[in-house]
Scaffold this motif. Structure first.
Motif, PDB file in Angstrom:
ATOM      1  N   SER A  33      32.095 -68.629  71.095  1.00  0.00           N
ATOM      2  CA  SER A  33      33.495 -68.329  70.792  1.00  0.00           C
ATOM      3  C   SER A  33      33.629 -67.203  69.771  1.00  0.00           C
ATOM      4  O   SER A  33      34.609 -66.482  69.781  1.00  0.00           O
ATOM      5  N   TYR A  47      44.693 -62.012  66.595  1.00  0.00           N
ATOM      6  CA  TYR A  47      43.706 -63.084  66.767  1.00  0.00           C
ATOM      7  C   TYR A  47      42.754 -63.124  65.574  1.00  0.00           C
ATOM      8  O   TYR A  47      42.491 -64.188  65.007  1.00  0.00           O
ATOM      9  N   CYS A  51      43.967 -66.480  64.079  1.00  0.00           N
ATOM     10  CA  CYS A  51      43.451 -67.552  64.942  1.00  0.00           C
ATOM     11  C   CYS A  51      41.952 -67.790  64.782  1.00  0.00           C
ATOM     12  O   CYS A  51      41.484 -68.930  64.812  1.00  0.00           O
ATOM     13  N   ARG A  52      41.218 -66.714  64.657  1.00  0.00           N
ATOM     14  CA  ARG A  52      39.762 -66.746  64.718  1.00  0.00           C
ATOM     15  C   ARG A  52      39.126 -67.685  63.704  1.00  0.00           C
ATOM     16  O   ARG A  52      38.159 -68.372  64.009  1.00  0.00           O
ATOM     17  N   HIS A  55      39.628 -71.263  65.286  1.00  0.00           N
ATOM     18  CA  HIS A  55      39.277 -71.465  66.693  1.00  0.00           C
ATOM     19  C   HIS A  55      37.869 -70.996  67.063  1.00  0.00           C
ATOM     20  O   HIS A  55      37.534 -70.923  68.240  1.00  0.00           O
ATOM     21  N   THR A  56      37.043 -70.698  66.039  1.00  0.00           N
ATOM     22  CA  THR A  56      35.629 -70.410  66.265  1.00  0.00           C
ATOM     23  C   THR A  56      34.736 -71.331  65.432  1.00  0.00           C
ATOM     24  O   THR A  56      33.528 -71.134  65.378  1.00  0.00           O
ATOM     25  N   SER A  62      39.845 -77.663  65.850  1.00  0.00           N
ATOM     26  CA  SER A  62      40.618 -76.806  66.752  1.00  0.00           C
ATOM     27  C   SER A  62      39.840 -76.608  68.048  1.00  0.00           C
ATOM     28  O   SER A  62      38.612 -76.530  68.014  1.00  0.00           O
ATOM     29  N   THR A  65      37.810 -71.108  71.023  1.00  0.00           N
ATOM     30  CA  THR A  65      38.159 -70.023  71.938  1.00  0.00           C
ATOM     31  C   THR A  65      37.149 -69.987  73.079  1.00  0.00           C
ATOM     32  O   THR A  65      35.947 -70.004  72.848  1.00  0.00           O
ATOM     33  N   TRP A  71      40.400 -76.887  76.198  1.00  0.00           N
ATOM     34  CA  TRP A  71      41.761 -76.380  76.381  1.00  0.00           C
ATOM     35  C   TRP A  71      42.473 -76.999  77.575  1.00  0.00           C
ATOM     36  O   TRP A  71      43.705 -77.045  77.594  1.00  0.00           O
ATOM     37  N   LEU A 110      47.980 -65.206  73.223  1.00  0.00           N
ATOM     38  CA  LEU A 110      46.854 -65.718  72.436  1.00  0.00           C
ATOM     39  C   LEU A 110      46.370 -67.057  72.969  1.00  0.00           C
ATOM     40  O   LEU A 110      45.164 -67.303  73.059  1.00  0.00           O
ATOM     41  N   MET A 114      42.645 -67.716  74.339  1.00  0.00           N
ATOM     42  CA  MET A 114      41.766 -68.733  73.753  1.00  0.00           C
ATOM     43  C   MET A 114      41.386 -69.800  74.780  1.00  0.00           C
ATOM     44  O   MET A 114      40.277 -70.346  74.740  1.00  0.00           O
TER      45      MET A 114
END
Length: 119
Positions: A33, A47, A51-52, A55-56, A62, A65, A71, A110, A114
């Motif tokens: 990710s 991102y 977000c990063r 989401h990584t 979370s 990605t 998801w 986004l 992701m």
């Protein structure tokens, strides 16, 4: 009594092996990710700043990605529900996902990125 103890030990070893396999899968997904970036430069900038950082990193809880399995149930709730979660915050995610200048169009792009549904 000895048979029960042996069965308990065997079950513990099996569960530990499963946990290690899951941990290695999670670690592999986390590493993968980190390399993903939206193709659109403006979206990539958003991102990376908003977000990063969550989401990584699997420890944040979370969905990572690009982890389509994580998801899938979220996407199944529909985009309107996901957008509502982003705007209002959900779980550990703060309102607007820390992107106070983003609109619904950016959030949707986004989310799709992701979730692995858009590059």
């Amino acid at each position: 009594m000895k048979v029960i103890k042996l069965a308990a030990v065997a079950l513990t070893l099996v569960l530990a092996a499963c946990a290690q396999e899951q941990d290695s899968t999670t670690a592999a997904n986390e590493v993968a990710s980190r390399d993903l970036q939206p193709a659109d430069a403006q979206l990539a900038e958003i991102y990376n700043r908003s977000c990063r950082s969550c989401h990584t990193v699997a420890a944040t809880g979370s969905p990572l990605t690009g982890d389509t399995a994580a998801w899938q149930p979220r996407m199944g709730k529909g985009m309107n529900t996901l957008l509502d979660s982003v705007v209002n915050g959900f779980g550990g995610m703060p309102p607007f996902g820390l992107c106070m200048d983003c609109g619904a169009e950016e959030f949707e792009a986004l989310i799709l990125f992701m979730a692995g549904e858009q590059k």
